[in-house]
Design a protein around this motif. Structure first.
Motif, PDB file in Angstrom:
ATOM      1  N   LEU A   8       0.825  -1.203   0.000  1.00  0.00           N
ATOM      2  CA  LEU A   8       0.000   0.000   0.000  1.00  0.00           C
ATOM      3  C   LEU A   8       0.861   1.256   0.000  1.00  0.00           C
ATOM      4  O   LEU A   8       0.585   2.221  -0.723  1.00  0.00           O
ATOM      5  CB  LEU A   8      -0.916   0.000   1.218  1.00  0.00           C
ATOM      6  N   HIS A   9       1.906   1.273   0.793  1.00  0.00           N
ATOM      7  CA  HIS A   9       2.686   2.492   0.989  1.00  0.00           C
ATOM      8  C   HIS A   9       3.706   2.737  -0.112  1.00  0.00           C
ATOM      9  O   HIS A   9       4.197   3.856  -0.262  1.00  0.00           O
ATOM     10  CB  HIS A   9       3.420   2.425   2.340  1.00  0.00           C
ATOM     11  N   GLY A  10       4.057   1.725  -0.874  1.00  0.00           N
ATOM     12  CA  GLY A  10       5.055   1.902  -1.917  1.00  0.00           C
ATOM     13  C   GLY A  10       4.452   2.404  -3.209  1.00  0.00           C
ATOM     14  O   GLY A  10       3.258   2.274  -3.460  1.00  0.00           O
ATOM     15  N   VAL A  33       3.030   7.700  -2.812  1.00  0.00           N
ATOM     16  CA  VAL A  33       1.881   7.467  -1.948  1.00  0.00           C
ATOM     17  C   VAL A  33       2.176   7.971  -0.542  1.00  0.00           C
ATOM     18  O   VAL A  33       1.333   8.599   0.094  1.00  0.00           O
ATOM     19  CB  VAL A  33       1.531   5.961  -1.935  1.00  0.00           C
ATOM     20  N   VAL A  34       3.370   7.740  -0.060  1.00  0.00           N
ATOM     21  CA  VAL A  34       3.805   8.255   1.236  1.00  0.00           C
ATOM     22  C   VAL A  34       5.050   9.104   1.003  1.00  0.00           C
ATOM     23  O   VAL A  34       6.129   8.564   0.744  1.00  0.00           O
ATOM     24  CB  VAL A  34       4.117   7.124   2.230  1.00  0.00           C
ATOM     25  N   GLN A 356       2.837  -2.715 -10.557  1.00  0.00           N
ATOM     26  CA  GLN A 356       3.062  -3.894  -9.709  1.00  0.00           C
ATOM     27  C   GLN A 356       1.753  -4.470  -9.183  1.00  0.00           C
ATOM     28  O   GLN A 356       1.693  -5.648  -8.810  1.00  0.00           O
ATOM     29  CB  GLN A 356       3.991  -3.540  -8.536  1.00  0.00           C
ATOM     30  N   PHE A 357       0.695  -3.679  -9.170  1.00  0.00           N
ATOM     31  CA  PHE A 357      -0.592  -4.180  -8.673  1.00  0.00           C
ATOM     32  C   PHE A 357      -1.166  -5.277  -9.566  1.00  0.00           C
ATOM     33  O   PHE A 357      -2.024  -6.043  -9.132  1.00  0.00           O
ATOM     34  CB  PHE A 357      -1.591  -3.029  -8.562  1.00  0.00           C
ATOM     35  N   ARG A 358      -0.699  -5.343 -10.809  1.00  0.00           N
ATOM     36  CA  ARG A 358      -1.213  -6.386 -11.703  1.00  0.00           C
ATOM     37  C   ARG A 358      -0.730  -7.766 -11.292  1.00  0.00           C
ATOM     38  O   ARG A 358      -1.273  -8.778 -11.756  1.00  0.00           O
ATOM     39  CB  ARG A 358      -0.798  -6.079 -13.150  1.00  0.00           C
ATOM     40  N   LEU A 413     -11.184  -0.637  -6.193  1.00  0.00           N
ATOM     41  CA  LEU A 413     -10.227  -1.395  -5.392  1.00  0.00           C
ATOM     42  C   LEU A 413     -10.342  -0.995  -3.924  1.00  0.00           C
ATOM     43  O   LEU A 413     -10.170   0.179  -3.573  1.00  0.00           O
ATOM     44  CB  LEU A 413      -8.814  -1.150  -5.902  1.00  0.00           C
ATOM     45  N   GLN A 414     -10.617  -1.936  -3.058  1.00  0.00           N
ATOM     46  CA  GLN A 414     -10.817  -1.686  -1.627  1.00  0.00           C
ATOM     47  C   GLN A 414      -9.515  -1.938  -0.857  1.00  0.00           C
ATOM     48  O   GLN A 414      -9.396  -2.856  -0.062  1.00  0.00           O
ATOM     49  CB  GLN A 414     -11.962  -2.557  -1.104  1.00  0.00           C
ATOM     50  N   PHE A 415      -8.535  -1.086  -1.153  1.00  0.00           N
ATOM     51  CA  PHE A 415      -7.215  -1.200  -0.525  1.00  0.00           C
ATOM     52  C   PHE A 415      -6.798   0.201  -0.131  1.00  0.00           C
ATOM     53  O   PHE A 415      -6.387   1.001  -0.969  1.00  0.00           O
ATOM     54  CB  PHE A 415      -6.237  -1.816  -1.528  1.00  0.00           C
TER      55      PHE A 415
END
Length: 623
Positions: A8-10, A33-34, A356-358, A413-415
């Protein structure tokens, strides 16, 4: 790839898409993201027709924000570490001024002037001390005009000392639609909104009258006879309920304007954004689990759909004529990226910020519909553990309630950074994401159904969804938990007190006592609208006492996890302390975790990761 907080943070995320006035280009900001030092957010641009790949205009050495195209579409003006900078399509940058006051919005007018909404340099309190007796009006955001060659902007005095919250320039640049409050504090400022029409060149203003709560997104349009200003606001009489599109006709000088007219009466969808174009304002509407893009037809004064987006669309932007539209879109297993709508209404992707989410093993996400005990149709989502299906049930189930209550789960997307459905599902749990009455996406009347029945039929809607999943063999009725953040945290505490069906409850930034929330929350009058009273009406008992979990704490038996930020001003941490003391008094097993420096939504990745891990560990112990 597994679902972890580090995932999530990357990486990077796009924001603030902007379409050039001529419709040829789309720009946006991409940032980490962060944020953790360099590299900072960078400005990107791509041709709207997809003829070339996106390219970066800035190197990321400075944090950029608020990209706005010049009127000739030849360059972008943006903030770079707070300074106003002009960057051409060739990447050449020119500082417009050394002035570095705070800016929240800016508009480029023909001829080069910039209209700025922000805080002039002379408004900072000395030594961080503010003395308030109740008579003074605290400083707020003002309108400013920066002409070419000026070393600093000039404040426009026509709106007086009112706090400006939104501004839109008429297409001819001769007038500004300005929404302002008496003062910047939401309570009571948000209840004092008014619309003004300001001449930025003569520094004069006309008062168009009061506006409802949550007035925002002004947009000019012309019906062939007169100018109008459309905007979003709570459906009258308010103050609680869904948003609608309101319209104010600007009369000739000397005539009094009439009250705002509702352009979306009796709707079954909810407007969430409104942007201006010469062909008529464009709007995003929350439509069930999806998002609709619609255009106001000046000839008829109603909206026609031009595109339907599966999932969640946000950050709408368009060109001068409304022919090219850009927005961010997130689908069931894809994060937010920038898209442009083609002539056939289909989106074309421009950014690809998290490839990378794929490779992630996301849990399957299903759309659900069910019926409330009183016959009201409802919808929501079901997220199953990665690699699992309904046939693997019955599974332990977590009902994850959204905040608001005027919010919704779209099929996106619920992340996210607090109670993440995908992260919970990755622990082996089925997750129900319900949209009970009071939610966004089914029109103002649906949103107002929670008023006067807070926690009543609203909780029944959630339980009915669980009943359906139990009957379908998906949920194990002996292993149920409820969780939520903000209003979802309230409903989790309320459910733990009002039913024995849940074996555990997670209360994130939740309300324990509505009287306390009315006194210390950011919008006390709105909170009283939901709960039924302020507390000063009489000695009591009051309507808000009957719907406050704290008054039913003796009935809570399930273990409770309380999570709260110490700097939360939306739902103050005293709410969590109050619930903690009650649970301790009645011997209810619970954990209470306070996060230093955090507000209503956490920003520190260490704290975000702790919340995610702590919730999973709590569920593992009790389900």
């Amino acid at each position: 790839m597994s679902i972890t907080p580090e995932l999530l943070h990357g990486g990077w995320s796009p924001s603030a898409p902007a379409v050039s006035p001529d419709g040829r280009w789309v720009a946006w900001v991409t940032g980490p993201v962060v944020p953790r030092g360099a590299p900072h957010a960078a400005l990107w641009v791509a041709p709207a027709d997809g003829s070339a790949s996106a390219r970066r205009l800035t190197d990321g050495a400075r944090r950029v924000s608020l990209p706005r195209w010049t009127a000739d579409s030849g360059a972008l003006i943006h903030l770079a570490d707070g300074a106003l900078v002009r960057v051409g399509l060739d990447g050449e940058q020119v500082a417009l001024t050394e002035w570095e006051g705070w800016v929240g919005e800016m508009i480029a007018l023909d001829g080069g002037p910039l209209v700025l909404l922000g805080e002039p340099d002379d408004q900072e309190p000395e030594n961080g001390i503010t003395v308030w007796t109740g008579d003074e009006t605290p400083a707020g955001d003002r309108l400013m005009l920066l002409a070419p060659g000026d070393i600093a902007p000039r404040r426009l005095t026509a709106p007086g000392d009112r706090h400006v919250t939104a501004v839109a320039a008429r297409p001819d640049g001769a007038a500004l639609a300005v929404i302002s409050w008496d003062e910047p504090a939401e309570e009571p400022g948000a209840f004092t909104a008014r619309l003004h029409v300001v001449d930025p060149h003569r520094d004069t203003a006309r008062d168009m009258g009061p506006l409802p709560l949550n007035a925002s997104c002004p947009a000019w349009w012309h019906d062939g006879t007169a100018w109008h200003v459309a905007l979003l606001g709570v459906t009258p009489p308010g103050p609680v309920g869904g948003l609608t599109v309101l319209d104010v006709t600007v009369p000739p000088p000397g005539l009094t304007p009439g009250p705002p007219r509702d352009l979306t009466p009796d709707g079954t969808i909810c407007p969430v954004e409104l942007v201006q174009s010469c062909a008529g304002p464009l709007a995003l509407f929350a439509d069930g689990l999806d998002t609709s893009v619609r255009r106001l037809r000046p000839a008829t004064g109603d909206f026609e759909e031009i595109a339907r987006i599966r999932g969640l669309a946000s950050s709408l932007a368009t060109d001068r004529d409304g022919g090219v539209t850009a927005l961010r879109i997130s689908g069931p297993q894809t994060p937010n990226d920038v898209f442009v709508l083609r002539s056939d209404g289909r989106p074309r992707q421009l950014s690809d910020t998290r490839p990378q989410f794929r490779d992630v093993d996301w849990g399957t996400q299903e759309r659900l519909t069910w019926t409330a005990p009183d016959g009201l149709p409802l919808d929501g989502l079901l997220v199953l553990p990665p690699g699992r299906s309904r046939a693997d049930g019955p599974l332990p189930l977590v009902a994850l309630v959204h905040g608001g209550p005027y919010a919704r789960y779209a099929d996106a997307l619920q992340f996210n950074a607090y109670v993440s459905a995908q992260h919970v599902a990755a622990g082996g749990y089925a997750v129900l994401l319900p949209n009970p009455r009071g939610s966004q996406g089914h029109g103002p009347a649906f949103a107002a159904r929670v008023v006067g029945d807070l926690g009543g039929a609203e909780l029944g809607d959630v339980l009915a969804g669980i009943d359906q999943l139990t009957a379908d063999g998906v949920a194990d009725p002996a292993r149920l938990a409820i969780a939520g953040w903000s209003h979802g945290g309230y409903l989790a505490a309320w459910a733990a007190a009002r039913t024995d069906r849940f074996r555990a409850a997670v209360v994130g930034a939740g309300i324990a006592d509505w009287g306390m929330q009315t006194a210390f929350g950011e919008l006390g009058r709105e909170e009283a609208g939901y709960s039924g009273s302020h507390g000063w009406e009489s000695p009591g008992p009051h309507p808000h006492d009957a719907v406050s979990p704290i008054g039913h704490a003796a009935d809570i038996t399930a273990p409770v996890l309380i999570l709260h930020g110490e700097q939360d001003t939306n739902v103050p941490v005293a709410q969590a302390v109050y619930l903690h003391r009650a649970l301790r008094h009645f011997g209810v097993p619970h954990e209470f975790v306070r996060y230093a420096g955090e507000g209503h939504i956490f920003s520190d990745p260490t704290h975000q990761a702790d919340v995610m891990h702590r919730i999973r560990a709590f569920l593992d112990r009790h389900l």
